[in-house]
Design an enzyme around this catalytic site. Structure first.
Site, PDB file in Angstrom:
ATOM      1  N   ARG A  95       1.001  -1.079  -0.004  1.00  0.00           N
ATOM      2  CA  ARG A  95       0.019  -0.083   0.079  1.00  0.00           C
ATOM      3  C   ARG A  95       0.889   1.163   0.007  1.00  0.00           C
ATOM      4  NH1 ARG A  95      -5.066   2.357   2.192  1.00  0.00           N
ATOM      5  NH2 ARG A  95      -5.038   4.150   1.614  1.00  0.00           N
ATOM      6  N   ARG A 104      -5.358   1.986  -5.001  1.00  0.00           N
ATOM      7  CA  ARG A 104      -4.557   1.309  -4.038  1.00  0.00           C
ATOM      8  C   ARG A 104      -4.520  -0.249  -4.202  1.00  0.00           C
ATOM      9  NH1 ARG A 104      -7.519   3.637  -0.228  1.00  0.00           N
ATOM     10  NH2 ARG A 104      -6.848   5.396  -1.329  1.00  0.00           N
ATOM     11  N   ASP A 107      -7.028  -1.393   0.622  1.00  0.00           N
ATOM     12  CA  ASP A 107      -7.613  -0.506   1.831  1.00  0.00           C
ATOM     13  C   ASP A 107      -8.425  -1.084   2.729  1.00  0.00           C
ATOM     14  OD1 ASP A 107      -8.121   2.190   3.048  1.00  0.00           O
ATOM     15  OD2 ASP A 107     -10.087   2.320   1.711  1.00  0.00           O
ATOM     16  N   ASP A 109     -10.687  -0.429   6.132  1.00  0.00           N
ATOM     17  CA  ASP A 109     -11.295   0.693   6.966  1.00  0.00           C
ATOM     18  C   ASP A 109     -12.110   0.127   8.215  1.00  0.00           C
ATOM     19  OD1 ASP A 109     -10.130   2.719   5.520  1.00  0.00           O
ATOM     20  OD2 ASP A 109     -11.965   3.075   4.296  1.00  0.00           O
TER      21      ASP A 109
END
Ligand SMILES: Nc1ncnc2c1ncn2[C@@H]1O[C@H](COP(=O)(O)OP(=O)(O)OP(=O)(O)O)[C@@H](O)[C@H]1O
Ligand SMILES: Nc1nc2c(c(=O)[nH]1)N=C(CO)CN2
Length: 174
Positions: A95, A104, A107, A109
């Protein structure tokens, strides 16, 4: 409640969490699947459920379409420890943070952490964009439609119905 003299019960502060996974560079399905295995192998994190994968139109600067999904975890980590664990896994998949909202490889989250609201400089929970992203709400509603989002008081199913599913379709490989 911790009683003096008793061993620290590892289940004392197990918490239900929801995360979002996404990526648009490389073999993303392999990356997301592998990242989930890495999460499950992380001390203090157990992966309970995952949504199916979805092909999604990029929000933000022009870039390849994403593959997105969500997962439900049981964690005995604090919120900031969970964020650090996610970022360590992201780093393992090359990343590189270039432009905001740019392409990317991976990811991860934090979307929800129990019914907690966290407002720290580098960590906000529920995720600040949770209520407006179809690429998050569609997979999340698949596995946690009844979860009440603590800032709005609405369920994930209600938020998903409000946002709709424009730009989100089931990936062929599921
Ligand atoms: N709930 C959260 N989950 C993950 N990162 C968060 C969260 N809240 C705040 N952050 C912070 O956001 C910073 C930027 O993360 P990242 O580069 O992944 O943003 P982004 O994915 O491009 O944009 P977005 O945050 O809108 O998804 C991270 O370094 C982290 O400190
Ligand atoms: N479709 C889609 N678009 C995005 C995504 C994502 O995961 N999926 N992530 C972004 C930065 O967090 C910006 N834009």
């Amino acid at each position: 409640m911790q009683h003096p003299g008793q061993p620290d019960n590892p289940n004392d502060h197990d918490e239900r969490c929801a995360i979002a996974l996404g990526g648009n560079l490389g073999n993303v399905e392999a990356t997301l699947t592998s990242a989930l295995a890495d999460l499950n192998a992380t001390d203090g994190i157990r992966v309970e459920t995952k949504s199916r994968w979805y092909r999604t139109a990029p929000v933000g600067p022009p870039q390849p379409e994403y593959l997105n999904g969500c997962a439900l975890l049981t964690v005995s980590l604090l919120p900031v420890e969970l964020l650090a664990a996610l970022q360590a896994i992201e780093a393992g998949y090359g990343r590189e943070r270039r432009e905001r909202w740019g392409p990317r490889t991976l990811d991860l989250d934090v979307l929800l952490y129990g019914d907690r609201v966290v407002d720290l400089p580098r960590l906000q929970i529920p995720h600040p964009h949770l209520g407006e992203r179809a690429f998050v709400l569609v997979p999340l509603a698949e596995i946690a439609a009844d979860w009440i989002e603590p800032r709005s008081g609405l369920s994930i199913g209600q938020l998903a119905a409000r946002v709709g599913n424009t730009g989100v379709r089931l990936a062929a490989a599921n």
